[in-house]
Structures are given as C-alpha cells and as structure tokens.
Motif scaffolding. Structure first.
Motif, PDB file in Angstrom:
ATOM      1  N   UNK A   6     -57.031 -20.401 -60.478  1.00 30.16           N
ATOM      2  CA  UNK A   6     -57.774 -19.188 -61.253  1.00 30.16           C
ATOM      3  C   UNK A   6     -56.934 -17.633 -61.205  1.00 30.16           C
ATOM      4  N   UNK A   7     -56.123 -17.605 -59.694  1.00 29.81           N
ATOM      5  CA  UNK A   7     -55.492 -16.514 -59.583  1.00 29.81           C
ATOM      6  C   UNK A   7     -53.980 -16.361 -60.238  1.00 29.81           C
ATOM      7  N   UNK A   8     -53.309 -17.557 -60.053  1.00 36.21           N
ATOM      8  CA  UNK A   8     -51.963 -17.893 -60.637  1.00 36.21           C
ATOM      9  C   UNK A   8     -52.056 -17.901 -62.112  1.00 36.21           C
ATOM     10  N   UNK A   9     -53.007 -18.289 -62.703  1.00 38.79           N
ATOM     11  CA  UNK A   9     -53.332 -18.660 -64.301  1.00 38.79           C
ATOM     12  C   UNK A   9     -53.189 -16.975 -64.841  1.00 38.79           C
ATOM     13  N   UNK A  10     -53.709 -15.816 -64.269  1.00 32.45           N
ATOM     14  CA  UNK A  10     -53.663 -14.820 -64.855  1.00 32.45           C
ATOM     15  C   UNK A  10     -51.843 -14.057 -65.162  1.00 32.45           C
ATOM     16  N   UNK A  11     -51.023 -14.614 -64.634  1.00 31.83           N
ATOM     17  CA  UNK A  11     -49.996 -14.067 -64.917  1.00 31.83           C
ATOM     18  C   UNK A  11     -48.805 -15.206 -65.019  1.00 31.83           C
ATOM     19  N   UNK A  12     -49.099 -16.477 -64.558  1.00 32.25           N
ATOM     20  CA  UNK A  12     -47.765 -17.568 -64.688  1.00 32.25           C
ATOM     21  C   UNK A  12     -48.265 -19.045 -65.004  1.00 32.25           C
ATOM     22  N   UNK A  13     -48.376 -19.073 -66.393  1.00 35.30           N
ATOM     23  CA  UNK A  13     -49.029 -20.419 -66.879  1.00 35.30           C
ATOM     24  C   UNK A  13     -47.956 -21.583 -66.333  1.00 35.30           C
ATOM     25  N   UNK A  14     -46.680 -21.470 -65.982  1.00 35.00           N
ATOM     26  CA  UNK A  14     -45.935 -22.664 -65.582  1.00 35.00           C
ATOM     27  C   UNK A  14     -46.268 -22.957 -64.003  1.00 35.00           C
ATOM     28  N   UNK A  15     -46.655 -22.296 -63.095  1.00 32.31           N
ATOM     29  CA  UNK A  15     -47.071 -22.396 -61.978  1.00 32.31           C
ATOM     30  C   UNK A  15     -48.687 -22.891 -61.822  1.00 32.31           C
ATOM     31  N   UNK A  16     -49.409 -22.464 -62.838  1.00 32.98           N
ATOM     32  CA  UNK A  16     -50.585 -22.726 -63.014  1.00 32.98           C
ATOM     33  C   UNK A  16     -50.724 -24.372 -63.581  1.00 32.98           C
ATOM     34  N   UNK A  17     -49.853 -24.470 -64.463  1.00 31.00           N
ATOM     35  CA  UNK A  17     -49.834 -25.968 -64.678  1.00 31.00           C
ATOM     36  C   UNK A  17     -49.426 -26.837 -63.730  1.00 31.00           C
ATOM     37  N   UNK A  18     -48.582 -26.656 -62.808  1.00 38.59           N
ATOM     38  CA  UNK A  18     -48.227 -27.211 -61.632  1.00 38.59           C
ATOM     39  C   UNK A  18     -49.656 -27.688 -60.592  1.00 38.59           C
ATOM     40  N   UNK A  19     -50.243 -26.263 -60.491  1.00 35.80           N
ATOM     41  CA  UNK A  19     -51.411 -26.646 -59.815  1.00 35.80           C
ATOM     42  C   UNK A  19     -52.519 -27.479 -60.457  1.00 35.80           C
ATOM     43  N   UNK A  20     -52.617 -27.206 -61.634  1.00 34.45           N
ATOM     44  CA  UNK A  20     -53.680 -28.026 -62.520  1.00 34.45           C
ATOM     45  C   UNK A  20     -53.250 -29.665 -62.399  1.00 34.45           C
ATOM     46  N   UNK A  21     -52.146 -29.760 -62.486  1.00 34.68           N
ATOM     47  CA  UNK A  21     -51.797 -31.462 -62.243  1.00 34.68           C
ATOM     48  C   UNK A  21     -52.081 -31.769 -60.849  1.00 34.68           C
ATOM     49  N   UNK A  22     -51.905 -30.972 -59.949  1.00 34.15           N
ATOM     50  CA  UNK A  22     -51.891 -31.421 -58.621  1.00 34.15           C
ATOM     51  C   UNK A  22     -53.359 -31.680 -58.333  1.00 34.15           C
ATOM     52  N   UNK A  23     -54.382 -30.740 -58.782  1.00 37.49           N
ATOM     53  CA  UNK A  23     -55.776 -30.766 -58.617  1.00 37.49           C
ATOM     54  C   UNK A  23     -56.213 -31.969 -59.465  1.00 37.49           C
ATOM     55  N   UNK A  24     -55.849 -32.294 -60.591  1.00 33.62           N
ATOM     56  CA  UNK A  24     -56.120 -33.502 -61.292  1.00 33.62           C
ATOM     57  C   UNK A  24     -56.019 -34.746 -60.329  1.00 33.62           C
ATOM     58  N   UNK A  25     -54.808 -35.054 -59.938  1.00 33.57           N
ATOM     59  CA  UNK A  25     -54.361 -36.261 -59.135  1.00 33.57           C
ATOM     60  C   UNK A  25     -55.174 -35.941 -57.361  1.00 33.57           C
ATOM     61  N   UNK A  26     -55.427 -34.899 -56.860  1.00 31.99           N
ATOM     62  CA  UNK A  26     -56.341 -34.922 -55.674  1.00 31.99           C
ATOM     63  C   UNK A  26     -57.801 -35.115 -55.877  1.00 31.99           C
ATOM     64  N   UNK A  27     -58.070 -34.731 -57.179  1.00 31.03           N
ATOM     65  CA  UNK A  27     -59.707 -35.012 -57.458  1.00 31.03           C
ATOM     66  C   UNK A  27     -59.851 -36.466 -57.710  1.00 31.03           C
ATOM     67  N   UNK A  28     -58.670 -37.098 -58.575  1.00 32.14           N
ATOM     68  CA  UNK A  28     -59.106 -38.528 -58.802  1.00 32.14           C
ATOM     69  C   UNK A  28     -58.968 -39.304 -57.298  1.00 32.14           C
ATOM     70  N   UNK A  29     -58.013 -38.870 -56.485  1.00 32.01           N
ATOM     71  CA  UNK A  29     -58.032 -39.731 -55.193  1.00 32.01           C
ATOM     72  C   UNK A  29     -59.212 -39.375 -54.483  1.00 32.01           C
ATOM     73  N   UNK A  30     -59.897 -38.010 -54.346  1.00 33.42           N
ATOM     74  CA  UNK A  30     -61.326 -37.742 -53.718  1.00 33.42           C
ATOM     75  C   UNK A  30     -62.205 -38.747 -54.324  1.00 33.42           C
TER      76      UNK A  30
END
Length: 172
Positions: free
Chosen positions: A129-153
């Motif tokens: 949420x914070x990073x997405x306000x200014x940097x879509x590239x970093x936001x994309x990295x975090x979204x992909x990592x969240x997706x992977x962690x949520x799947x394993x969770x």
C-alpha cells in the motif's frame, strides 16, 4: 563507514521517494532473511506424524524466500541505497519476536508458522500500500512475493484447518 544512501535513485522517482521506498523494502528484506532462517529452524526440528511431508515441504519454500530476499536487496541497491543483510541488522531492526519453538510436532510447528506467515503477509500488504503510491516496480515485486507467501500459507493452514473451516492451532 561509508554512506548508505547514494545521491541518486532510479529514473522517474525523486531521490527522497526512492530512498523512502528502499527503507520500506529494507524492512521486508529483514523479514525474508528472518523467514528463511525460521523455516530452516522448523525444518530441522519438526518431529512426529507427517514429519517427512512437512520436512520436505519446507525446503522449496526456503529456496523461494531466499530468492525473495535477493530480489529485495537488488531493488534496494537499484534505488540507490545499500541493502543490509547482516544478522545484527535483522535483530536490531526487526519489529517481531524470534521464533522460539525447538523440537516440536508437525502440527505445533505448522501452528507457529501460521502465526509467522500471518504477520509477514499483513506487514507485506501494508508495504504494498505504501510503496504503490510512488513506485509501481517495487510494488510489483512485493505483490508477487505476497502472492507466493499467501499460497504457501494456505498449504500450511491445510494441516490445521478442521473440516468445518476453523483453524485449530496446536501447541506442544
């Protein structure tokens, strides 16, 4: 000691923005470095019924989380900030408690890891949420990592979810 921040960031961001994004990513880097060690701790200390399935399930996740840490560190460097990956930095800058379970049943470790993942994913979503306000590239990295962690969770939770859909934590 040299300066941790360069006088530049990636094109398209103001230096202050890039360095602030790097600060947010640094906290996530600490979380990923901590998580890979925590998963190894569980991997080494899990015992009892379903031992081999849990033991073997953790290794690919450890490798994935290690890759996540590397991706975050490289993005931090791209933003003009020196990433910190030392054990001392993790311990002194983290905002969560250490994983305390030693030898324990598969269900006890999975219950403890459920709590770890719940915290990491919640913090990751806040960072998105914070990073997405200014940097879509970093936001994309975090979204992909969240997706992977949520799947394993979800994989972890399948061990401690009742047929009625309730999570039932087990403690040793």
């Amino acid at each position: 000691m040299t300066e941790a921040n360069a006088n530049y960031t990636t094109p398209g961001l103001e230096v202050e923005e890039g360095h602030r994004v790097a600060e947010v990513l640094q906290t996530r880097l600490h979380a990923m470095n901590d998580l890979q060690l925590t998963l190894k701790q569980a991997h080494w200390n899990v015992v009892g019924r379903d031992f081999i399935s849990v033991h073997e399930m953790l290794d690919p996740q450890i490798d994935l989380v290690r890759d996540y840490a590397d991706t975050l560190a490289e993005r931090i460097a791209t933003l003009g900030v020196a990433p910190k990956g030392t054990p001392g930095a993790i311990v002194s800058e983290r905002t969560w408690e250490d994983y305390s379970l030693l030898r324990g049943s598969t269900l006890a470790h999975i219950s403890a890891l459920d709590e770890v993942y719940t915290g990491i994913i919640a913090d990751l979503r806040a960072a998105i949420s914070e990073v997405g306000k200014v940097d879509p590239m970093s936001e994309d990295i975090l979204i992909e990592q969240a997706r992977g962690l949520e799947l394993f969770h979800w994989f972890l939770r399948s061990f401690i979810t009742s047929p009625e859909g309730n999570i039932e934590h087990v403690q040793d």
